[in-house]
Design a protein around this motif. Sequence first.
Motif, PDB file in Angstrom:
ATOM      1  N   GLN A   1       0.829  -1.186   0.000  1.00  0.00           N
ATOM      2  CA  GLN A   1       0.000   0.000   0.000  1.00  0.00           C
ATOM      3  C   GLN A   1       0.874   1.251   0.000  1.00  0.00           C
ATOM      4  N   ASP A   2       0.467   2.227  -0.800  1.00  0.00           N
ATOM      5  CA  ASP A   2       1.232   3.462  -0.890  1.00  0.00           C
ATOM      6  C   ASP A   2       0.792   4.434   0.207  1.00  0.00           C
ATOM      7  N   GLU A   3       1.260   5.670   0.118  1.00  0.00           N
ATOM      8  CA  GLU A   3       0.940   6.664   1.142  1.00  0.00           C
ATOM      9  C   GLU A   3      -0.554   6.957   1.214  1.00  0.00           C
ATOM     10  N   GLY A   4      -1.246   6.821   0.092  1.00  0.00           N
ATOM     11  CA  GLY A   4      -2.685   7.042   0.076  1.00  0.00           C
ATOM     12  C   GLY A   4      -3.491   5.811   0.407  1.00  0.00           C
ATOM     13  N   LYS A   5      -2.814   4.744   0.879  1.00  0.00           N
ATOM     14  CA  LYS A   5      -3.426   3.476   1.266  1.00  0.00           C
ATOM     15  C   LYS A   5      -4.038   2.724   0.090  1.00  0.00           C
ATOM     16  N   LEU A   6      -3.657   3.091  -1.133  1.00  0.00           N
ATOM     17  CA  LEU A   6      -4.100   2.354  -2.308  1.00  0.00           C
ATOM     18  C   LEU A   6      -3.207   1.144  -2.508  1.00  0.00           C
ATOM     19  N   PHE A   7      -3.780   0.082  -3.047  1.00  0.00           N
ATOM     20  CA  PHE A   7      -3.059  -1.172  -3.193  1.00  0.00           C
ATOM     21  C   PHE A   7      -2.299  -1.220  -4.513  1.00  0.00           C
ATOM     22  N   ASN A   8      -1.020  -1.623  -4.415  1.00  0.00           N
ATOM     23  CA  ASN A   8      -0.194  -1.951  -5.575  1.00  0.00           C
ATOM     24  C   ASN A   8       0.027  -3.461  -5.555  1.00  0.00           C
ATOM     25  N   ILE A   9      -0.238  -4.108  -6.652  1.00  0.00           N
ATOM     26  CA  ILE A   9      -0.180  -5.568  -6.667  1.00  0.00           C
ATOM     27  C   ILE A   9       0.826  -6.056  -7.717  1.00  0.00           C
ATOM     28  N   LYS A  10       1.349  -7.248  -7.462  1.00  0.00           N
ATOM     29  CA  LYS A  10       2.259  -7.906  -8.407  1.00  0.00           C
ATOM     30  C   LYS A  10       1.939  -9.391  -8.416  1.00  0.00           C
ATOM     31  N   MET A  11       1.810  -9.947  -9.602  1.00  0.00           N
ATOM     32  CA  MET A  11       1.492 -11.364  -9.754  1.00  0.00           C
ATOM     33  C   MET A  11       2.455 -11.963 -10.781  1.00  0.00           C
ATOM     34  N   ILE A  12       3.049 -13.097 -10.434  1.00  0.00           N
ATOM     35  CA  ILE A  12       4.080 -13.706 -11.279  1.00  0.00           C
ATOM     36  C   ILE A  12       3.613 -15.080 -11.748  1.00  0.00           C
ATOM     37  N   LEU A  13       3.843 -15.332 -13.034  1.00  0.00           N
ATOM     38  CA  LEU A  13       3.540 -16.629 -13.638  1.00  0.00           C
ATOM     39  C   LEU A  13       4.840 -17.224 -14.160  1.00  0.00           C
ATOM     40  N   LEU A  14       5.096 -18.481 -13.827  1.00  0.00           N
ATOM     41  CA  LEU A  14       6.297 -19.177 -14.285  1.00  0.00           C
ATOM     42  C   LEU A  14       5.885 -20.247 -15.283  1.00  0.00           C
ATOM     43  N   ILE A  15       6.291 -20.071 -16.545  1.00  0.00           N
ATOM     44  CA  ILE A  15       5.976 -21.024 -17.614  1.00  0.00           C
ATOM     45  C   ILE A  15       7.218 -21.873 -17.847  1.00  0.00           C
ATOM     46  N   ARG A  16       7.080 -23.167 -17.589  1.00  0.00           N
ATOM     47  CA  ARG A  16       8.230 -24.067 -17.681  1.00  0.00           C
ATOM     48  C   ARG A  16       8.337 -24.758 -19.028  1.00  0.00           C
ATOM     49  N   GLU A  17       7.234 -24.916 -19.728  1.00  0.00           N
ATOM     50  CA  GLU A  17       7.235 -25.668 -20.982  1.00  0.00           C
ATOM     51  C   GLU A  17       6.962 -24.743 -22.155  1.00  0.00           C
ATOM     52  N   SER A  18       7.556 -25.112 -23.279  1.00  0.00           N
ATOM     53  CA  SER A  18       7.376 -24.332 -24.496  1.00  0.00           C
ATOM     54  C   SER A  18       6.004 -24.627 -25.093  1.00  0.00           C
ATOM     55  N   SER A  19       5.206 -23.579 -25.252  1.00  0.00           N
ATOM     56  CA  SER A  19       3.881 -23.742 -25.855  1.00  0.00           C
ATOM     57  C   SER A  19       3.379 -22.375 -26.309  1.00  0.00           C
ATOM     58  N   SER A  20       2.893 -22.324 -27.545  1.00  0.00           N
ATOM     59  CA  SER A  20       2.363 -21.070 -28.074  1.00  0.00           C
ATOM     60  C   SER A  20       0.985 -20.836 -27.468  1.00  0.00           C
ATOM     61  N   GLN A  21       0.865 -19.814 -26.629  1.00  0.00           N
ATOM     62  CA  GLN A  21      -0.391 -19.523 -25.976  1.00  0.00           C
ATOM     63  C   GLN A  21      -0.451 -18.057 -25.602  1.00  0.00           C
ATOM     64  N   LYS A  22      -1.646 -17.619 -25.212  1.00  0.00           N
ATOM     65  CA  LYS A  22      -1.856 -16.254 -24.738  1.00  0.00           C
ATOM     66  C   LYS A  22      -2.242 -16.312 -23.270  1.00  0.00           C
ATOM     67  N   VAL A  23      -1.525 -15.557 -22.440  1.00  0.00           N
ATOM     68  CA  VAL A  23      -1.840 -15.493 -21.023  1.00  0.00           C
ATOM     69  C   VAL A  23      -2.442 -14.127 -20.730  1.00  0.00           C
ATOM     70  N   ILE A  24      -3.445 -14.116 -19.854  1.00  0.00           N
ATOM     71  CA  ILE A  24      -4.202 -12.907 -19.553  1.00  0.00           C
ATOM     72  C   ILE A  24      -4.107 -12.621 -18.064  1.00  0.00           C
ATOM     73  N   CYS A  25      -3.737 -11.395 -17.722  1.00  0.00           N
ATOM     74  CA  CYS A  25      -3.721 -10.939 -16.328  1.00  0.00           C
ATOM     75  C   CYS A  25      -5.066 -10.274 -16.047  1.00  0.00           C
ATOM     76  N   CYS A  26      -5.829 -10.853 -15.117  1.00  0.00           N
ATOM     77  CA  CYS A  26      -7.175 -10.368 -14.802  1.00  0.00           C
ATOM     78  C   CYS A  26      -7.209  -9.792 -13.387  1.00  0.00           C
ATOM     79  N   LEU A  27      -7.658  -8.547 -13.265  1.00  0.00           N
ATOM     80  CA  LEU A  27      -7.797  -7.879 -11.974  1.00  0.00           C
ATOM     81  C   LEU A  27      -9.236  -7.408 -11.831  1.00  0.00           C
ATOM     82  N   GLN A  28      -9.818  -7.649 -10.641  1.00  0.00           N
ATOM     83  CA  GLN A  28     -11.230  -7.324 -10.436  1.00  0.00           C
ATOM     84  C   GLN A  28     -11.450  -6.697  -9.071  1.00  0.00           C
ATOM     85  N   ASN A  29     -12.227  -5.603  -9.041  1.00  0.00           N
ATOM     86  CA  ASN A  29     -12.611  -4.989  -7.775  1.00  0.00           C
ATOM     87  C   ASN A  29     -13.700  -5.844  -7.135  1.00  0.00           C
ATOM     88  N   PRO A  30     -13.490  -6.346  -5.917  1.00  0.00           N
ATOM     89  CA  PRO A  30     -14.460  -7.265  -5.304  1.00  0.00           C
ATOM     90  C   PRO A  30     -15.791  -6.615  -4.951  1.00  0.00           C
TER      91      PRO A  30
END
Length: 364
Positions: free
Chosen positions: A192-221
């Motif tokens: 959280q920053d000085e204004g108490k807003l959330f900063n997020i980080k999400m990591i994906l580890l791809i181990r195998e070779s494959s042609s694909q599209k990955v999507i980062c989805c963020l949603q306000n609950p």
Amino acid sequence: MECTGLCFYGHCIVMFLLHITPSSEKFTVTGLEGPVLAPLGGNLELSCQLLPPQHAEHMEIRWFRDHYTQPVHLYRDGKDIYGETISKYVERTELLKDAIREGRMTLRIFNVTVDDDGPYHCVFKDSNFYEEHITEVKVTAVSLQVQIHVHPPNTKGLIVECNSGGWFPQPLMEWRDSRGEVIPAASKSHSQDEGKLFNIKMILLIRESSSQKVICCLQNPLTGQEHRTSVAISDAFFSWNKKWKMILVMILCVMVFSIMVSSRQIHLRNQSRWCTWTAPWVIGILIMILSVLIVIGVLVWLHMKQRVPVSDAHFELDTLWLEDRSVILCALMVSATMLTSYIYFKLKARLQKENHLSEVSSSN
């Protein structure tokens, strides 16, 4: 008749006085049923209503958060009292009195911040009697900036990182593929920053070779608002791993070739039989196998050893350190194998030559 007329006029006067005199009968307070969503930076309006409806201009009306003695806004004696309000709400609130004769008051809060999140108590007080209503406020903030960063591939695989800031409350986050199925994340972290807003980080580890599209989805609950960012992963990202494997195969081939050449030269010199366990080519192969086993054992030990987690900022440095150690170790083992083989075969040839000379001298 005169008495009847006087009684009638007297009754009317009493009813009129009762109507204009503040009522001391009990009442209840109702209002908005929470939670009330308030967008960050916008204006918020909270209303309270007396039941039964009645004139409230003579009452004390107090809005507060946690402590009764620390009001957000205070109305008393027919006017707004700002001297007792919390400092952070000064000049940020306004009490709308358009419907005060019906017992309805509305509190308006300007420029909503994260600190405005939480319960609000609305209190109507008439003499010693009072009632309150509590409304829950939920501040919401949605970020439009979602970034994906693809790190250079390494022996662990391909690291894809999704970053975003300016959310409230903490958003729901997940990786999905092109079909919408959830992909388990290697790690999730937030701050959280000085204004108490959330900063997020999400990591994906791809181990195998494959042609694909990955999507980062963020949603306000709270609002359900969702933002997505995608990146296409091609086989070209995994070319480094293929080169790494080719390097290992080439190193092993060099080891085998060097040992076989040395064995062949010693064999031609000594004219010894290749079927015996003391033959140079057998010893060379044993040295090669031992070297390969040592290299594999050390590499497995390095990879199985407790490593820096993917979420750590030093993960890439740790991975590069492991890769460099592996390459250096393989190079040293190749050099050591070749040097050991050379020394062994030289000593072997020298001993055989000395034995041959001793046999010749003894026969003479």
